[in-house]
Scaffold this motif. Structure first.
Motif, PDB file in Angstrom:
ATOM      1  N   GLY A 100       0.796  -1.215   0.000  1.00  8.61           N
ATOM      2  CA  GLY A 100       0.000   0.000   0.000  1.00  8.61           C
ATOM      3  C   GLY A 100       0.826   1.260   0.000  1.00  8.61           C
ATOM      4  O   GLY A 100       0.574   2.179   0.778  1.00  8.61           O
ATOM      5  N   THR A 101       1.827   1.342  -0.864  1.00  9.01           N
ATOM      6  CA  THR A 101       2.654   2.541  -0.950  1.00  9.01           C
ATOM      7  C   THR A 101       2.151   3.477  -2.040  1.00  9.01           C
ATOM      8  O   THR A 101       2.889   4.303  -2.544  1.00  9.01           O
ATOM      9  CB  THR A 101       4.120   2.161  -1.236  1.00  9.01           C
ATOM     10  N   GLU A 102       0.849   3.339  -2.399  1.00  3.43           N
ATOM     11  CA  GLU A 102       0.310   4.183  -3.463  1.00  3.43           C
ATOM     12  C   GLU A 102       0.180   5.643  -3.044  1.00  3.43           C
ATOM     13  O   GLU A 102       0.132   6.536  -3.867  1.00  3.43           O
ATOM     14  CB  GLU A 102      -1.054   3.657  -3.919  1.00  3.43           C
ATOM     15  N   ARG A 103       0.091   5.908  -1.740  1.00  3.41           N
ATOM     16  CA  ARG A 103       0.073   7.279  -1.240  1.00  3.41           C
ATOM     17  C   ARG A 103       1.368   7.552  -0.491  1.00  3.41           C
ATOM     18  O   ARG A 103       2.026   6.638  -0.018  1.00  3.41           O
ATOM     19  CB  ARG A 103      -1.129   7.507  -0.307  1.00  3.41           C
ATOM     20  N   ARG A 104       1.706   8.818  -0.390  1.00  2.00           N
ATOM     21  CA  ARG A 104       2.952   9.200   0.268  1.00  2.00           C
ATOM     22  C   ARG A 104       2.750   9.225   1.777  1.00  2.00           C
ATOM     23  O   ARG A 104       2.665  10.264   2.413  1.00  2.00           O
ATOM     24  CB  ARG A 104       3.423  10.556  -0.250  1.00  2.00           C
ATOM     25  N   ARG A 105       2.681   8.068   2.358  1.00  2.00           N
ATOM     26  CA  ARG A 105       2.506   7.963   3.799  1.00  2.00           C
ATOM     27  C   ARG A 105       3.839   8.181   4.516  1.00  2.00           C
ATOM     28  O   ARG A 105       4.903   7.885   3.971  1.00  2.00           O
ATOM     29  CB  ARG A 105       1.972   6.584   4.176  1.00  2.00           C
ATOM     30  N   PRO A 106       3.788   8.653   5.760  1.00  2.00           N
ATOM     31  CA  PRO A 106       5.019   8.721   6.548  1.00  2.00           C
ATOM     32  C   PRO A 106       5.621   7.323   6.719  1.00  2.00           C
ATOM     33  O   PRO A 106       4.909   6.318   6.701  1.00  2.00           O
ATOM     34  CB  PRO A 106       4.546   9.271   7.899  1.00  2.00           C
ATOM     35  N   LEU A 107       6.919   7.281   6.910  1.00  2.76           N
ATOM     36  CA  LEU A 107       7.612   6.014   7.101  1.00  2.76           C
ATOM     37  C   LEU A 107       7.626   5.643   8.574  1.00  2.76           C
ATOM     38  O   LEU A 107       7.948   6.472   9.427  1.00  2.76           O
ATOM     39  CB  LEU A 107       9.050   6.112   6.595  1.00  2.76           C
ATOM     40  N   LEU A 108       7.293   4.406   8.869  1.00  2.00           N
ATOM     41  CA  LEU A 108       7.419   3.851  10.215  1.00  2.00           C
ATOM     42  C   LEU A 108       8.516   2.801  10.166  1.00  2.00           C
ATOM     43  O   LEU A 108       8.349   1.736   9.575  1.00  2.00           O
ATOM     44  CB  LEU A 108       6.100   3.226  10.663  1.00  2.00           C
ATOM     45  N   LEU A 109       9.651   3.094  10.781  1.00  2.00           N
ATOM     46  CA  LEU A 109      10.791   2.170  10.797  1.00  2.00           C
ATOM     47  C   LEU A 109      10.743   1.375  12.095  1.00  2.00           C
ATOM     48  O   LEU A 109      10.773   1.944  13.187  1.00  2.00           O
ATOM     49  CB  LEU A 109      12.099   2.945  10.693  1.00  2.00           C
ATOM     50  N   VAL A 110      10.666   0.058  11.985  1.00  2.00           N
ATOM     51  CA  VAL A 110      10.510  -0.822  13.138  1.00  2.00           C
ATOM     52  C   VAL A 110      11.721  -1.741  13.234  1.00  2.00           C
ATOM     53  O   VAL A 110      12.097  -2.394  12.249  1.00  2.00           O
ATOM     54  CB  VAL A 110       9.221  -1.659  13.036  1.00  2.00           C
ATOM     55  N   MET A 111      12.317  -1.790  14.412  1.00  2.00           N
ATOM     56  CA  MET A 111      13.466  -2.660  14.645  1.00  2.00           C
ATOM     57  C   MET A 111      13.359  -3.289  16.016  1.00  2.00           C
ATOM     58  O   MET A 111      12.936  -2.640  16.977  1.00  2.00           O
ATOM     59  CB  MET A 111      14.781  -1.868  14.550  1.00  2.00           C
ATOM     60  N   GLY A 112      13.751  -4.558  16.115  1.00  4.32           N
ATOM     61  CA  GLY A 112      13.838  -5.233  17.401  1.00  4.32           C
ATOM     62  C   GLY A 112      15.222  -5.051  18.005  1.00  4.32           C
ATOM     63  O   GLY A 112      16.035  -4.259  17.523  1.00  4.32           O
ATOM     64  N   GLY A 113      15.492  -5.805  19.054  1.00  2.00           N
ATOM     65  CA  GLY A 113      16.762  -5.686  19.746  1.00  2.00           C
ATOM     66  C   GLY A 113      17.813  -6.639  19.228  1.00  2.00           C
ATOM     67  O   GLY A 113      17.779  -7.074  18.073  1.00  2.00           O
ATOM     68  N   ILE A 114      18.728  -7.032  20.096  1.00  2.00           N
ATOM     69  CA  ILE A 114      19.908  -7.779  19.667  1.00  2.00           C
ATOM     70  C   ILE A 114      19.613  -9.243  19.355  1.00  2.00           C
ATOM     71  O   ILE A 114      20.473  -9.933  18.816  1.00  2.00           O
ATOM     72  CB  ILE A 114      21.027  -7.682  20.720  1.00  2.00           C
ATOM     73  N   VAL A 115      18.411  -9.730  19.684  1.00  2.00           N
ATOM     74  CA  VAL A 115      18.081 -11.128  19.377  1.00  2.00           C
ATOM     75  C   VAL A 115      16.828 -11.235  18.507  1.00  2.00           C
ATOM     76  O   VAL A 115      16.289 -12.326  18.332  1.00  2.00           O
ATOM     77  CB  VAL A 115      17.883 -11.959  20.665  1.00  2.00           C
ATOM     78  N   SER A 116      16.366 -10.119  17.926  1.00  2.00           N
ATOM     79  CA  SER A 116      15.076 -10.104  17.217  1.00  2.00           C
ATOM     80  C   SER A 116      15.268 -10.003  15.714  1.00  2.00           C
ATOM     81  O   SER A 116      15.871  -9.037  15.225  1.00  2.00           O
ATOM     82  CB  SER A 116      14.230  -8.923  17.698  1.00  2.00           C
ATOM     83  N   VAL A 117      14.744 -10.968  14.980  1.00  2.00           N
ATOM     84  CA  VAL A 117      14.806 -10.914  13.526  1.00  2.00           C
ATOM     85  C   VAL A 117      13.579 -10.184  12.989  1.00  2.00           C
ATOM     86  O   VAL A 117      12.520 -10.133  13.629  1.00  2.00           O
ATOM     87  CB  VAL A 117      14.905 -12.323  12.902  1.00  2.00           C
ATOM     88  N   LYS A 118      13.713  -9.618  11.807  1.00  2.00           N
ATOM     89  CA  LYS A 118      12.647  -8.797  11.230  1.00  2.00           C
ATOM     90  C   LYS A 118      11.378  -9.602  10.956  1.00  2.00           C
ATOM     91  O   LYS A 118      10.267  -9.049  10.953  1.00  2.00           O
ATOM     92  CB  LYS A 118      13.143  -8.147   9.934  1.00  2.00           C
ATOM     93  N   GLU A 119      11.511 -10.911  10.738  1.00  2.00           N
ATOM     94  CA  GLU A 119      10.352 -11.733  10.389  1.00  2.00           C
ATOM     95  C   GLU A 119       9.326 -11.820  11.519  1.00  2.00           C
ATOM     96  O   GLU A 119       8.172 -12.152  11.282  1.00  2.00           O
ATOM     97  CB  GLU A 119      10.801 -13.134   9.984  1.00  2.00           C
TER      98      GLU A 119
END
Length: 357
Positions: free
Chosen positions: A120-139
């Motif tokens: 759903g990147t059809e509109r110019r929405r703000p970016l939400l960057l999400v990251m876990g800690g030292i043992v967290s994978v993006k999946e």
């Protein structure tokens, strides 16, 4: 090899985040007796066997979660490396079949960052960057990707340097990775309005990056080190061994030397006082990893601080439901507007707090 009791303790919260019920978690971990590299009765062996069975039944997202626990806390042998690869592969096949998530590969000077992006990147929405800690994978942030539209954002989920498929080394300048991700995502979202939801040690990276990159308009974090963790050698000596070993693995140094290696990584008074963005920080009063001095430092130096404290251990695992609501509400508050949604989330959070232990 890792201490089995520490593995059981610290992996449980990550299992809960991914929807693995407590009874299922205990069913798998109770027979585990060793952390040898594979085989029946070993950490990676039992979790991998459970993941293979789920994959065989076509339950790819559930298999991904179990492979993630198999490689926990990081791939330190052949079998954990295989589990990590299988985790990423299962997620990739699941998202192709069931979602419009896409991949974003970010090539930087010292390595590559592989990210997942909500559709759903059809509109110019703000970016939400999400990251876990030292043992967290993006999946493990599939649910966040799915909810991005409701927050009016395009979400990008990434990993800390050295975690999962992120090949960057973890060092004093790792915060610049976040700016690299924003550069690469410019065609997918409005990166001039970027918000970071960054857990634990990635929260430190987000705060550090925000001191240099004006595109970051707000940071939401849970149990992030700020300065005291890095500076206090006595505190580090009582931090769980699994945490210090993982930091050493990511930084590429011996565990006995990792404290000295990170000694000057903390944010300065000037950097903290210069933050002119909202910072929403959730602290745990019984945190065994992050020292209590961090919250005092934030109160003293960060003008836009909104602090919530839970009577809990690192990451507030006993308050998970209200933490999710608090995180979503924090993002909406930073963005402005959405009064009805914020009010509903606030009410739900208060109800969840009353029910928590």
């Amino acid at each position: 090899m890792h201490d089995i009791d520490e593995l059981r303790q610290f992996a449980e919260a990550h299992a809960t985040v991914q929807g693995i019920p407590p009874a299922r978690y205990r069913e798998i971990v109770d027979p585990i007796r060793t952390d040898e590299d594979g085989g029946a009765g070993s950490w990676v062996g039992e979790w991998s066997a459970a993941a293979v069975a789920l994959e065989r039944d076509g339950k790819l997202l559930e298999a991904c979660a179990h492979y993630n626990l198999a490689r926990f806390p990081y791939p330190d042998g052949v079998e954990r490396q295989r589990a990590m690869a299988a985790c990423a592969d299962a997620f990739d096949r699941w998202r192709r079949e069931h979602t419009d998530f896409r991949r974003l590969d970010v090539e930087l000077a010292d390595g590559a960052v592989r990210c997942w992006v909500s559709g759903g990147t059809e509109r110019r929405r703000p970016l939400l960057l999400v990251m876990g800690g030292i043992v967290s994978v993006k999946e493990q942030w599939a649910a966040v990707l799915a909810q991005a539209r409701k927050l009016g954002t395009t979400a990008v989920v990434a990993e800390m340097p050295g975690v999962g498929e992120n090949t960057l080394p973890y060092h004093a300048d790792s915060h610049r990775m976040l700016s690299g991700i924003l550069d690469a995502a410019g065609g997918l979202a409005d990166t001039d309005r970027a918000y970071a939801v960054a857990m634990s040690f990635s929260g430190h990276l987000a705060l550090r990056c925000a001191t240099e990159d004006p595109r970051i308009k707000g940071v939401v974090t849970i149990g992030a080190p700020v300065r005291e963790f890095f500076a206090d050698a006595a505190w580090q000596r009582q931090v769980p061994r699994l945490t210090m070993n993982t930091l050493a693995h990511l930084a590429g140094v011996e565990p006995a030397k990792v404290g000295d290696h990170m000694r000057d990584w903390g944010l300065t008074d000037a950097q903290l006082s210069g933050l002119d963005i909202p910072v929403h920080y959730l602290a745990s009063t019984r945190d065994e990893i992050i020292p209590p001095g961090e919250t005092a430092l934030l109160r003293q130096r960060v003008r836009g601080l909104r602090l919530v404290e839970n009577d809990d251990v690192h990451g507030s695992p006993a308050h998970m439901a209200q933490t999710r609501l608090w995180t979503a509400r924090s993002v909406l508050q930073m963005r402005g507007g959405y009064p009805v949604q914020r009010a509903v989330l606030g009410l739900m959070g208060r109800l969840a707090r009353r029910r928590s232990p």
